[in-house]
Every structure is written in structure tokens, then in C-alpha cells.
Design a protein around this motif. Structure first.
Motif, PDB file in Angstrom:
ATOM      1  N   LEU A 165     -10.322  -5.772   1.197  1.00  0.00           N
ATOM      2  CA  LEU A 165     -11.115  -4.899   2.063  1.00  0.00           C
ATOM      3  C   LEU A 165     -10.237  -3.871   2.770  1.00  0.00           C
ATOM      4  O   LEU A 165     -10.714  -2.819   3.206  1.00  0.00           O
ATOM      5  CB  LEU A 165     -11.871  -5.730   3.101  1.00  0.00           C
ATOM      6  CG  LEU A 165     -12.988  -6.635   2.554  1.00  0.00           C
ATOM      7  CD1 LEU A 165     -13.555  -7.504   3.668  1.00  0.00           C
ATOM      8  CD2 LEU A 165     -14.082  -5.794   1.911  1.00  0.00           C
ATOM      9  N   ALA A 166      -8.949  -4.167   2.887  1.00  0.00           N
ATOM     10  CA  ALA A 166      -8.010  -3.237   3.498  1.00  0.00           C
ATOM     11  C   ALA A 166      -7.340  -2.344   2.450  1.00  0.00           C
ATOM     12  O   ALA A 166      -6.359  -1.657   2.744  1.00  0.00           O
ATOM     13  CB  ALA A 166      -6.944  -4.007   4.289  1.00  0.00           C
ATOM     14  N   GLY A 167      -7.882  -2.369   1.229  1.00  0.00           N
ATOM     15  CA  GLY A 167      -7.341  -1.519   0.180  1.00  0.00           C
ATOM     16  C   GLY A 167      -6.110  -2.077  -0.494  1.00  0.00           C
ATOM     17  O   GLY A 167      -5.417  -1.372  -1.235  1.00  0.00           O
ATOM     18  N   GLY A 193     -12.580  -5.085  11.128  1.00  0.00           N
ATOM     19  CA  GLY A 193     -13.199  -4.195  10.153  1.00  0.00           C
ATOM     20  C   GLY A 193     -12.725  -2.762  10.251  1.00  0.00           C
ATOM     21  O   GLY A 193     -12.423  -2.119   9.244  1.00  0.00           O
ATOM     22  N   CYS A 194     -12.646  -2.230  11.490  1.00  0.00           N
ATOM     23  CA  CYS A 194     -12.201  -0.846  11.669  1.00  0.00           C
ATOM     24  C   CYS A 194     -10.742  -0.684  11.251  1.00  0.00           C
ATOM     25  O   CYS A 194     -10.348   0.357  10.706  1.00  0.00           O
ATOM     26  CB  CYS A 194     -12.398  -0.410  13.121  1.00  0.00           C
ATOM     27  SG  CYS A 194     -11.499  -1.409  14.321  1.00  0.00           S
ATOM     28  N   GLN A 195      -9.942  -1.719  11.482  1.00  0.00           N
ATOM     29  CA  GLN A 195      -8.537  -1.674  11.086  1.00  0.00           C
ATOM     30  C   GLN A 195      -8.404  -1.716   9.564  1.00  0.00           C
ATOM     31  O   GLN A 195      -7.576  -1.008   8.983  1.00  0.00           O
ATOM     32  CB  GLN A 195      -7.776  -2.846  11.714  1.00  0.00           C
ATOM     33  CG  GLN A 195      -7.675  -2.781  13.227  1.00  0.00           C
ATOM     34  CD  GLN A 195      -7.089  -4.044  13.823  1.00  0.00           C
ATOM     35  OE1 GLN A 195      -7.449  -5.157  13.424  1.00  0.00           O
ATOM     36  NE2 GLN A 195      -6.189  -3.882  14.783  1.00  0.00           N
ATOM     37  N   ALA A 198      -9.197   1.672   8.240  1.00  0.00           N
ATOM     38  CA  ALA A 198      -8.122   2.616   8.525  1.00  0.00           C
ATOM     39  C   ALA A 198      -6.956   2.417   7.550  1.00  0.00           C
ATOM     40  O   ALA A 198      -6.410   3.381   7.005  1.00  0.00           O
ATOM     41  CB  ALA A 198      -7.641   2.445   9.964  1.00  0.00           C
ATOM     42  N   VAL A 199      -6.571   1.154   7.328  1.00  0.00           N
ATOM     43  CA  VAL A 199      -5.472   0.857   6.398  1.00  0.00           C
ATOM     44  C   VAL A 199      -5.847   1.291   4.985  1.00  0.00           C
ATOM     45  O   VAL A 199      -5.029   1.875   4.257  1.00  0.00           O
ATOM     46  CB  VAL A 199      -5.130  -0.650   6.428  1.00  0.00           C
ATOM     47  CG1 VAL A 199      -4.146  -0.995   5.306  1.00  0.00           C
ATOM     48  CG2 VAL A 199      -4.548  -1.042   7.774  1.00  0.00           C
TER      49      VAL A 199
END
Length: 221
Positions: A165-167, A193-195, A198-199
């Protein structure tokens, strides 16, 4: 078709990988244990040990493929001399001209001036396997950061999914496992989730910039 005997099955594993006979290779333990079990069934279950060796070899091949891809900067399917130099520098191996000359002479069997995946596999195998390949770099990271990244922790599906989810896809996770302490994965998986978004966005931008800059860099190498 009749199933292979334990002896024949072991031969099918070892014949194309003669380096497994070397005690310095981390999978040599299985080869010796299987032979002991074949000679004396009370020494162990040969079939069970063969299954373990099969799985270990599969994991070794996957790690080897990822390592090769890591150093094959042009995705050409072969390592050039400059790739080999960069690999040695990255891993902490000797990388002077004479050192690379010696390695090329030893593993470039077809004298093509490049190292194929098969030649790379033999090189790493004779070295002792992928564990040995990254051992020196792991030692240097341990000295710098103060912990041993070779100590493993179970990587759960939940952690892998959260990293996704963070790529950070599974291929990237596989690369990082070579040089990152397992606890770093666990901590990264705790991002909100927002972090995570962003990542993921930053990684997408970094990948885009890398892909745009790489051709120009390759022209200069």
C-alpha cells in the motif's frame, strides 16, 4: 513414468550445480545429510530432506535472479565489465582493474566479454551461494548501524500487504531483504494511510525520474 529414486533425485540437483559439493556452500549440509540418509535410513528421511533441498534451491534461484537483475542496469540479460565493477564496489569486494580482470577470466566461460545469468549463477555458487554474496555488505552495514541484518524475522502476509500500500511491491521487498534489517519492514508497515499514500507518491516520482535519467547515465558509462 516411475518416480526417481532418492539417489537419482539428488543427482539431478547436484549435477548442474557441482558447487553444492563444496562445504563452503550453505546448502552443502543437505547434500551430506541426504547421502547419509540414503546409506542409513536411521540417519534421517531422505525424501523429506530432498523436499527441503528442493525448496531451498528454488528460493536460492529466486534470490539469484533478483541479484542479477539488481546489477544488470541495462536489463540486457548480461553483465558488462562495468556492471561487474559496480557490483564488486557495492558488495565491498576488490574492484581494481586487476581484480575484475581475474574475475572475468574465471567466469566468462564463452569469452564474450559479458557475464550471462548462467555464468553469474556458477560464480555465486562457487562463492558459497547468495548468502555469501551479500555477506561482506551486511558486515559493513552491521558495523555502521550496530545490528545484524542477517538475522531473520518471519515476514507475514500482513506486513507485505501493508508495504504494498506504500508502493513497496514484493520485488522491492525482496531486494531490501538483502540489506535491510527485518524490523525495518515491520516499522514501515505501521505507517498510517496518509503516510502510505505519501510514500507511494514519492516512490512513483523517484521511479519516473530514475527511468528518465538512466539512458543519459548509461551513455556516459
Amino acid at each position: 513414468m516411475a518416480a526417481l529414486s532418492p539417489s537419482d533425485r539428488l543427482y539431478s540437483f547436484v549435477a548442474p550445480r557441482r558447487y553444492l559439493e563444496d562445504e563452503s556452500h550453505h546448502l552443502n549440509y543437505y547434500v551430506k545429510a541426504i547421502r547419509a540418509a540414503i546409506a542409513d535410513p536411521s540417519a534421517g528421511d531422505a525424501e523429506d530432506l530432498l523436499e527441503h533441498l528442493s525448496k531451498e534451491l528454488e528460493a536460492e534461484e529466486e534470490t539469484l535472479a533478483r541479484a542479477f537483475k539488481l546489477f544488470d542496469n541495462r536489463a540486457s540479460g548480461a553483465l558488462r565489465r562495468s556492471d561487474l565493477t559496480n557490483m564488486h564496489r557495492y558488495l565491498g569486494f576488490p574492484c581494481d582493474e586487476a581484480d575484475i580482470d581475474g574475475v572475468m577470466a574465471k567466469i566468462d566461460h564463452d569469452r564474450s566479454g559479458t557475464i550471462t545469468f548462467e555464468e553469474f549463477g556458477q560464480y555465486v555458487g562457487l562463492m558459497g551461494g547468495t548468502q555469501k554474496l551479500f555477506e561482506e555488505r551486511q558486515k559493513r552495514i552491521k558495523e555502521k548501524l550496530g545490528y545484524d541484518i542477517s538475522s531473520s524475522a518471519e515476514d507475514t502476509e500482513a506486513v507485505s500487504a501493508a508495504l504494498g500500500l506504500a508502493g513497496i511491491d514484493r520485488e522491492a521487498q525482496a531486494y531490501w531483504k538483502m540489506v535491510v534489517h527485518p524490523s525495518e519492514f515491520t516499522e514501515a508497515a505501521k505507517l498510517a494511510g496518509c503516510q502510505q499514500r505519501a510514500v507511494k507518491h514519492i516512490r512513483m516520482l523517484a521511479k519516473k525520474n530514475h527511468q528518465e535519467a538512466l539512458p543519459r547515465l548509461q551513455e556516459r558509462v
